[in-house]
Scaffold this motif. Structure first.
Motif, PDB file in Angstrom:
ATOM      1  N   PRO A 203       5.445   4.243  -1.332  1.00 51.98           N
ATOM      2  CA  PRO A 203       5.251   5.588  -1.887  1.00 51.98           C
ATOM      3  C   PRO A 203       5.615   6.712  -0.924  1.00 51.98           C
ATOM      4  O   PRO A 203       6.168   7.739  -1.356  1.00 51.98           O
ATOM      5  CB  PRO A 203       3.748   5.612  -2.234  1.00 51.98           C
ATOM      6  N   ARG A 204       5.322   6.558   0.352  1.00 55.37           N
ATOM      7  CA  ARG A 204       5.665   7.623   1.308  1.00 55.37           C
ATOM      8  C   ARG A 204       7.179   7.760   1.448  1.00 55.37           C
ATOM      9  O   ARG A 204       7.706   8.873   1.538  1.00 55.37           O
ATOM     10  CB  ARG A 204       5.022   7.352   2.667  1.00 55.37           C
ATOM     11  N   TYR A 205       7.857   6.621   1.483  1.00 51.38           N
ATOM     12  CA  TYR A 205       9.320   6.665   1.588  1.00 51.38           C
ATOM     13  C   TYR A 205       9.914   7.333   0.358  1.00 51.38           C
ATOM     14  O   TYR A 205      10.752   8.240   0.465  1.00 51.38           O
ATOM     15  CB  TYR A 205       9.883   5.257   1.747  1.00 51.38           C
ATOM     16  N   LEU A 206       9.489   6.914  -0.813  1.00 47.31           N
ATOM     17  CA  LEU A 206      10.051   7.454  -2.047  1.00 47.31           C
ATOM     18  C   LEU A 206       9.754   8.940  -2.196  1.00 47.31           C
ATOM     19  O   LEU A 206      10.612   9.714  -2.646  1.00 47.31           O
ATOM     20  CB  LEU A 206       9.521   6.678  -3.250  1.00 47.31           C
ATOM     21  N   ALA A 207       8.552   9.357  -1.819  1.00 44.03           N
ATOM     22  CA  ALA A 207       8.205  10.776  -1.935  1.00 44.03           C
ATOM     23  C   ALA A 207       9.100  11.623  -1.033  1.00 44.03           C
ATOM     24  O   ALA A 207       9.591  12.684  -1.440  1.00 44.03           O
ATOM     25  CB  ALA A 207       6.735  10.984  -1.583  1.00 44.03           C
TER      26      ALA A 207
ATOM     27  N   LEU B 154      13.238  -3.864   7.932  1.00 43.59           N
ATOM     28  CA  LEU B 154      12.483  -3.005   8.844  1.00 43.59           C
ATOM     29  C   LEU B 154      11.363  -2.232   8.152  1.00 43.59           C
ATOM     30  O   LEU B 154      10.333  -1.963   8.768  1.00 43.59           O
ATOM     31  CB  LEU B 154      13.432  -2.017   9.531  1.00 43.59           C
ATOM     32  N   PHE B 155      11.575  -1.846   6.902  1.00 42.58           N
ATOM     33  CA  PHE B 155      10.550  -1.101   6.163  1.00 42.58           C
ATOM     34  C   PHE B 155      10.802  -1.253   4.676  1.00 42.58           C
ATOM     35  O   PHE B 155      11.874  -1.699   4.241  1.00 42.58           O
ATOM     36  CB  PHE B 155      10.512   0.374   6.579  1.00 42.58           C
TER      37      PHE B 155
ATOM     38  N   PHE C 238      23.559  10.039   2.589  1.00 47.37           N
ATOM     39  CA  PHE C 238      22.244  10.628   2.324  1.00 47.37           C
ATOM     40  C   PHE C 238      21.104   9.830   2.942  1.00 47.37           C
ATOM     41  O   PHE C 238      20.181  10.397   3.540  1.00 47.37           O
ATOM     42  CB  PHE C 238      22.063  10.745   0.810  1.00 47.37           C
ATOM     43  N   ASP C 239      21.119   8.507   2.811  1.00 49.63           N
ATOM     44  CA  ASP C 239      20.014   7.685   3.326  1.00 49.63           C
ATOM     45  C   ASP C 239      20.472   6.794   4.486  1.00 49.63           C
ATOM     46  O   ASP C 239      20.212   5.591   4.519  1.00 49.63           O
ATOM     47  CB  ASP C 239      19.350   6.859   2.219  1.00 49.63           C
ATOM     48  N   LEU C 240      21.104   7.428   5.455  1.00 52.31           N
ATOM     49  CA  LEU C 240      21.642   6.721   6.624  1.00 52.31           C
ATOM     50  C   LEU C 240      20.590   5.909   7.366  1.00 52.31           C
ATOM     51  O   LEU C 240      20.905   4.886   7.979  1.00 52.31           O
ATOM     52  CB  LEU C 240      22.278   7.735   7.579  1.00 52.31           C
ATOM     53  N   LEU C 241      19.351   6.328   7.332  1.00 50.39           N
ATOM     54  CA  LEU C 241      18.298   5.611   8.055  1.00 50.39           C
ATOM     55  C   LEU C 241      18.122   4.171   7.575  1.00 50.39           C
ATOM     56  O   LEU C 241      17.487   3.358   8.265  1.00 50.39           O
ATOM     57  CB  LEU C 241      16.969   6.350   7.959  1.00 50.39           C
ATOM     58  N   THR C 242      18.696   3.820   6.423  1.00 47.02           N
ATOM     59  CA  THR C 242      18.579   2.446   5.907  1.00 47.02           C
ATOM     60  C   THR C 242      19.703   1.544   6.409  1.00 47.02           C
ATOM     61  O   THR C 242      19.832   0.403   5.948  1.00 47.02           O
ATOM     62  CB  THR C 242      18.590   2.440   4.365  1.00 47.02           C
ATOM     63  N   LYS C 243      20.496   2.009   7.342  1.00 46.92           N
ATOM     64  CA  LYS C 243      21.684   1.272   7.796  1.00 46.92           C
ATOM     65  C   LYS C 243      21.371  -0.160   8.212  1.00 46.92           C
ATOM     66  O   LYS C 243      22.164  -1.073   7.972  1.00 46.92           O
ATOM     67  CB  LYS C 243      22.336   2.019   8.959  1.00 46.92           C
ATOM     68  N   TYR C 244      20.219  -0.384   8.846  1.00 48.86           N
ATOM     69  CA  TYR C 244      19.874  -1.714   9.363  1.00 48.86           C
ATOM     70  C   TYR C 244      18.752  -2.358   8.543  1.00 48.86           C
ATOM     71  O   TYR C 244      18.117  -3.298   9.000  1.00 48.86           O
ATOM     72  CB  TYR C 244      19.442  -1.607  10.827  1.00 48.86           C
ATOM     73  N   ASN C 245      18.535  -1.850   7.334  1.00 55.40           N
ATOM     74  CA  ASN C 245      17.371  -2.274   6.559  1.00 55.40           C
ATOM     75  C   ASN C 245      17.733  -3.160   5.380  1.00 55.40           C
ATOM     76  O   ASN C 245      17.000  -3.214   4.403  1.00 55.40           O
ATOM     77  CB  ASN C 245      16.595  -1.044   6.063  1.00 55.40           C
ATOM     78  N   GLY C 246      18.848  -3.848   5.467  1.00 54.73           N
ATOM     79  CA  GLY C 246      19.212  -4.755   4.392  1.00 54.73           C
ATOM     80  C   GLY C 246      18.109  -5.748   4.091  1.00 54.73           C
ATOM     81  O   GLY C 246      17.546  -6.352   5.005  1.00 54.73           O
ATOM     82  N   GLY C 247      17.770  -5.876   2.795  1.00 51.80           N
ATOM     83  CA  GLY C 247      16.704  -6.790   2.403  1.00 51.80           C
ATOM     84  C   GLY C 247      15.326  -6.333   2.829  1.00 51.80           C
ATOM     85  O   GLY C 247      14.381  -7.133   2.828  1.00 51.80           O
ATOM     86  N   GLY C 248      15.170  -5.068   3.189  1.00 52.10           N
ATOM     87  CA  GLY C 248      13.871  -4.554   3.630  1.00 52.10           C
ATOM     88  C   GLY C 248      13.442  -5.109   4.970  1.00 52.10           C
ATOM     89  O   GLY C 248      12.245  -5.284   5.235  1.00 52.10           O
TER      90      GLY C 248
ATOM     91  N   ASP D 117       5.634   4.079  13.265  1.00 48.97           N
ATOM     92  CA  ASP D 117       5.398   4.416  11.859  1.00 48.97           C
ATOM     93  C   ASP D 117       6.734   4.732  11.191  1.00 48.97           C
ATOM     94  O   ASP D 117       7.256   5.845  11.294  1.00 48.97           O
ATOM     95  CB  ASP D 117       4.453   5.617  11.774  1.00 48.97           C
ATOM     96  N   TRP D 118       7.287   3.744  10.483  1.00 46.99           N
ATOM     97  CA  TRP D 118       8.597   3.920   9.851  1.00 46.99           C
ATOM     98  C   TRP D 118       8.581   4.990   8.771  1.00 46.99           C
ATOM     99  O   TRP D 118       9.601   5.640   8.510  1.00 46.99           O
ATOM    100  CB  TRP D 118       9.071   2.588   9.266  1.00 46.99           C
ATOM    101  N   TYR D 119       7.430   5.210   8.161  1.00 50.73           N
ATOM    102  CA  TYR D 119       7.381   6.189   7.073  1.00 50.73           C
ATOM    103  C   TYR D 119       7.291   7.614   7.610  1.00 50.73           C
ATOM    104  O   TYR D 119       7.830   8.549   6.997  1.00 50.73           O
ATOM    105  CB  TYR D 119       6.254   5.834   6.098  1.00 50.73           C
ATOM    106  N   ALA D 120       6.690   7.784   8.778  1.00 47.69           N
ATOM    107  CA  ALA D 120       6.745   9.089   9.450  1.00 47.69           C
ATOM    108  C   ALA D 120       8.183   9.396   9.858  1.00 47.69           C
ATOM    109  O   ALA D 120       8.654  10.531   9.749  1.00 47.69           O
ATOM    110  CB  ALA D 120       5.822   9.103  10.665  1.00 47.69           C
TER     111      ALA D 120
END
Length: 259
Positions: A172-176, A166-167, A154-164, A127-130
């Motif tokens: 809404p869960r991510y943005l919240a 991985l998630f 701040f948002d280091l978890l997006t390091k490998y998420n170029g172009g979405g 669960d990427w959003y958890a």
């Protein structure tokens, strides 16, 4: 503004170069100042951090003395949320989250794409959003835990998420989760860095944090500092001109944060 860079790693942790070699490169590039920011010791993972922080401090102080008439040199630390080591001897602190503590295990956030995927699988059942919720709950506390002057990537978890890849960063869960952390850290007396490391490594086309977060920081009037998150002297000022263009008058020199 003339270039100044304060998120710089040396061979005392996971960087490639000595402090002296980096100081020489800073002079070549016309820098007024350089700040070194070794990864704080983390006993649960010695692969990337300083194992001899005393030697690091001595080396940087020696460079500061050697270059005192040509370059302003500062001794800093990138303090991980879970480090627990003293920061008393440093000129400034970058506060960062590189791990999440889940079920008694330290799960790496940025130690490789497959390692991150495995961490989300093992710790969060895929669960990427958890994972994101846990990450941003931790990031929200980075100032209170480290007393940092600069909030790191701040948002280091997006390091490998170029172009979405991985998630979905628009979920809404991510943005919240992200926006709750941002709201809390906007109240902290610390600057945010604009960090170009993911552009260097090719994981993203934009620096951390995401463009809409940078827009929110600019709207809030939050102080911002440029960061190459340098691990190799060839990248010491990577993205500097782009950062000036993006941030304009909100970009400050990290030297103003030195107490």
């Amino acid at each position: 503004m003339r270039p100044v860079t304060f998120h710089v790693h040396t061979a005392f942790c996971d960087g490639a170069d000595t402090p002296e070699a980096l100081a020489e490169r800073a002079l070549e590039l016309g820098c007024e100042a350089i700040g070194f920011s070794g990864h704080s010791p983390t006993a649960f993972d010695l692969s990337y951090c300083m194992t001899d922080d005393a030697a690091y401090r001595a080396a940087v102080r020696a460079v500061k003395e050697r270059y005192k008439d040509r370059l302003r040199v500062y001794l800093g630390v990138e303090q991980d949320f879970y480090a627990g080591t003293s920061t008393d001897e440093y000129d400034y602190i970058i506060g960062s989250v590189h791990y999440l503590l889940k079920n008694g295990k330290y799960l790496p956030v940025d130690d490789g794409r497959q390692i991150q995927i495995d961490a989300v699988s093992d710790g969060y059942g895929g669960d990427w959003y958890a994972f994101a919720e846990d990450y941003f709950r931790t990031v929200a506390r980075v100032y209170e835990k480290t007393g940092c002057d600069i909030i790191g990537h701040f948002d280091l978890l997006t390091k490998y998420n170029g172009g979405g890849a991985l998630f979905d960063e628009g979920h809404p869960r991510y943005l919240a989760a992200r926006d709750a952390a941002l709201e809390k850290l906007l109240k902290a007396p610390a600057a945010f860095e604009i960090n170009y490391r993911p552009v260097v490594t090719g994981g993203r086309k934009d620096p951390y944090p995401a463009p809409d977060v940078i827009d929110a920081l600019l709207k809030a009037g939050k102080p911002l500092v440029y960061s190459s998150d340098c691990h190799d002297k060839k990248d010491l000022l990577f993205g500097f001109d782009d950062c000036v263009r993006r941030c304009g008058g909100s970009l400050i020199s990290p030297e103003t944060l030195i107490k």
